[in-house]
Design a protein around this motif. Structure first.
Motif, PDB file in Angstrom:
ATOM      1  N   LEU A  48       0.850  -1.190  -0.009  1.00  0.00           N
ATOM      2  CA  LEU A  48       0.019  -0.145  -0.078  1.00  0.00           C
ATOM      3  C   LEU A  48       0.935   1.390   0.035  1.00  0.00           C
ATOM      4  O   LEU A  48       0.429   2.189  -0.460  1.00  0.00           O
ATOM      5  N   THR A  52       0.314   4.028  -2.825  1.00  0.00           N
ATOM      6  CA  THR A  52       0.036   5.335  -2.747  1.00  0.00           C
ATOM      7  C   THR A  52       1.106   6.398  -3.206  1.00  0.00           C
ATOM      8  O   THR A  52       0.887   7.312  -3.595  1.00  0.00           O
ATOM      9  N   ASP A 144      -7.737  -4.849  -5.842  1.00  0.00           N
ATOM     10  CA  ASP A 144      -7.533  -3.774  -4.995  1.00  0.00           C
ATOM     11  C   ASP A 144      -8.028  -3.854  -3.774  1.00  0.00           C
ATOM     12  O   ASP A 144      -8.426  -2.810  -3.030  1.00  0.00           O
ATOM     13  N   THR A 147      -6.562  -1.154  -1.223  1.00  0.00           N
ATOM     14  CA  THR A 147      -6.975   0.021  -1.364  1.00  0.00           C
ATOM     15  C   THR A 147      -8.499   0.255  -0.598  1.00  0.00           C
ATOM     16  O   THR A 147      -8.660   1.359  -0.057  1.00  0.00           O
ATOM     17  N   ARG A 151      -9.555   2.692   2.384  1.00  0.00           N
ATOM     18  CA  ARG A 151     -10.190   3.631   2.519  1.00  0.00           C
ATOM     19  C   ARG A 151     -11.340   3.615   3.380  1.00  0.00           C
ATOM     20  O   ARG A 151     -11.991   4.697   4.125  1.00  0.00           O
ATOM     21  N   PHE A 212      -7.568   7.727  -4.783  1.00  0.00           N
ATOM     22  CA  PHE A 212      -7.883   6.270  -4.464  1.00  0.00           C
ATOM     23  C   PHE A 212      -8.139   5.675  -5.575  1.00  0.00           C
ATOM     24  O   PHE A 212      -7.749   4.240  -5.566  1.00  0.00           O
ATOM     25  N   VAL A 215      -4.415   4.915  -6.508  1.00  0.00           N
ATOM     26  CA  VAL A 215      -3.920   3.871  -5.724  1.00  0.00           C
ATOM     27  C   VAL A 215      -4.405   2.415  -6.105  1.00  0.00           C
ATOM     28  O   VAL A 215      -3.600   1.705  -6.107  1.00  0.00           O
ATOM     29  N   GLY A 216      -5.866   2.353  -6.393  1.00  0.00           N
ATOM     30  CA  GLY A 216      -6.308   1.066  -6.832  1.00  0.00           C
ATOM     31  C   GLY A 216      -5.414   0.428  -8.121  1.00  0.00           C
ATOM     32  O   GLY A 216      -5.278  -0.668  -8.280  1.00  0.00           O
ATOM     33  N   GLU A 219      -2.267  -0.759  -7.140  1.00  0.00           N
ATOM     34  CA  GLU A 219      -2.039  -1.934  -6.444  1.00  0.00           C
ATOM     35  C   GLU A 219      -2.427  -3.038  -7.409  1.00  0.00           C
ATOM     36  O   GLU A 219      -1.781  -4.101  -7.345  1.00  0.00           O
TER      37      GLU A 219
END
Length: 240
Positions: A48, A52, A144, A147, A151, A212, A215-216, A219
């Motif tokens: 993660l 990020t 994901d 992520t 969240r 996000f 980020v997903g 990932e």
């Protein structure tokens, strides 16, 4: 030395579990390995962190938010205007577009989100470090999953810490001043009910949505090639 090798092997299994490459391991065993490896460079926390960092680096590039229509930040929707594309809100936006007064502001709002993203790594790292990975099996199953878990577990905290960064960026780029000036000239701006608080909150909400989303993506990409992504780290752990 033997104990060190055993610990290193545990770290490797942790990374394998987190990245979904330990298909031969029972889910419970993979989850246990994942928890053992947190902070060792190969666990879900590390995944993660890398995701990020990668997402924020991309979004901090000039024009990144505005250039991606999927995450582009729109003008704030406040009060009883709601999310309607028609009605009063639609008429106000159409009037603004015809007058040509909103395009530059929209782009600047997106630039402000990018500036804030460039300062956001520490708050995301803090949130990741504060997570409990007791739900590791379900996290591992999703491309994901990390992520989503970040969240659902930390969104409120991240929002409260990201909002001041957005506020500073909006101030620095003159967004608030622009809205004040536009409100003096155009009644539809005053009717929209925009103010510093509503603008900041809207940009923060939409900015986090975009972060996000990225980020997903990071990932998922990381999981597609887990061996390539952790190869160097494995070598370091094994002393090669």
């Amino acid at each position: 030395m033997t104990q060190q090798i055993q610990w290193n092997r545990r770290g490797i299994l942790a990374g394998a579990g987190a990245l979904g490459i330990a298909g031969f391991l029972p889910t419970q065993a993979a989850a246990q390995g994942l928890n053992l490896g947190l902070g060792k460079g190969l666990g879900l926390g590390s995944l993660l962190g890398k995701a990020t960092d990668g997402a924020l680096d991309k979004l901090a590039q000039p024009g990144a938010f505005y250039g991606d229509e999927d995450i582009r930040i729109g003008l704030p929707i406040v009060g009883n205007l709601g999310g309607r594309s028609g009605g009063l809100f639609g008429r106000l936006m159409n009037a603004g577009n015809r007058l040509g007064v909103l395009g530059d502001v929209t782009r600047t709002i997106n630039d402000a989100a990018g500036l804030a993203a460039g300062e956001a790594k520490p708050i995301f790292r803090d949130a990741i470090n504060g997570l409990s990975f007791e739900d590791a099996p379900s996290i591992i199953k999703e491309d994901d999953g990390g992520t989503q878990y970040l969240r659902s577990s930390s969104n409120e905290r991240l929002h409260s810490r990201f909002e001041p960064l957005v506020d500073t960026a909006l101030e620095k780029l003159g967004v608030y001043k622009s809205f004040d000036g536009l409100a003096e000239k155009h009644s539809f701006i005053r009717q929209a009910g925009w103010n510093r608080q509503s603008i900041n909150r809207s940009v923060t909400d939409q900015g986090l949505d975009g972060i996000f989303s990225y980020v997903g993506q990071e990932e998922r990409e990381f999981r597609k090639n887990p061996v390539g992504n952790i190869g160097g780290a494995l070598g370091d752990l094994l002393g090669k």
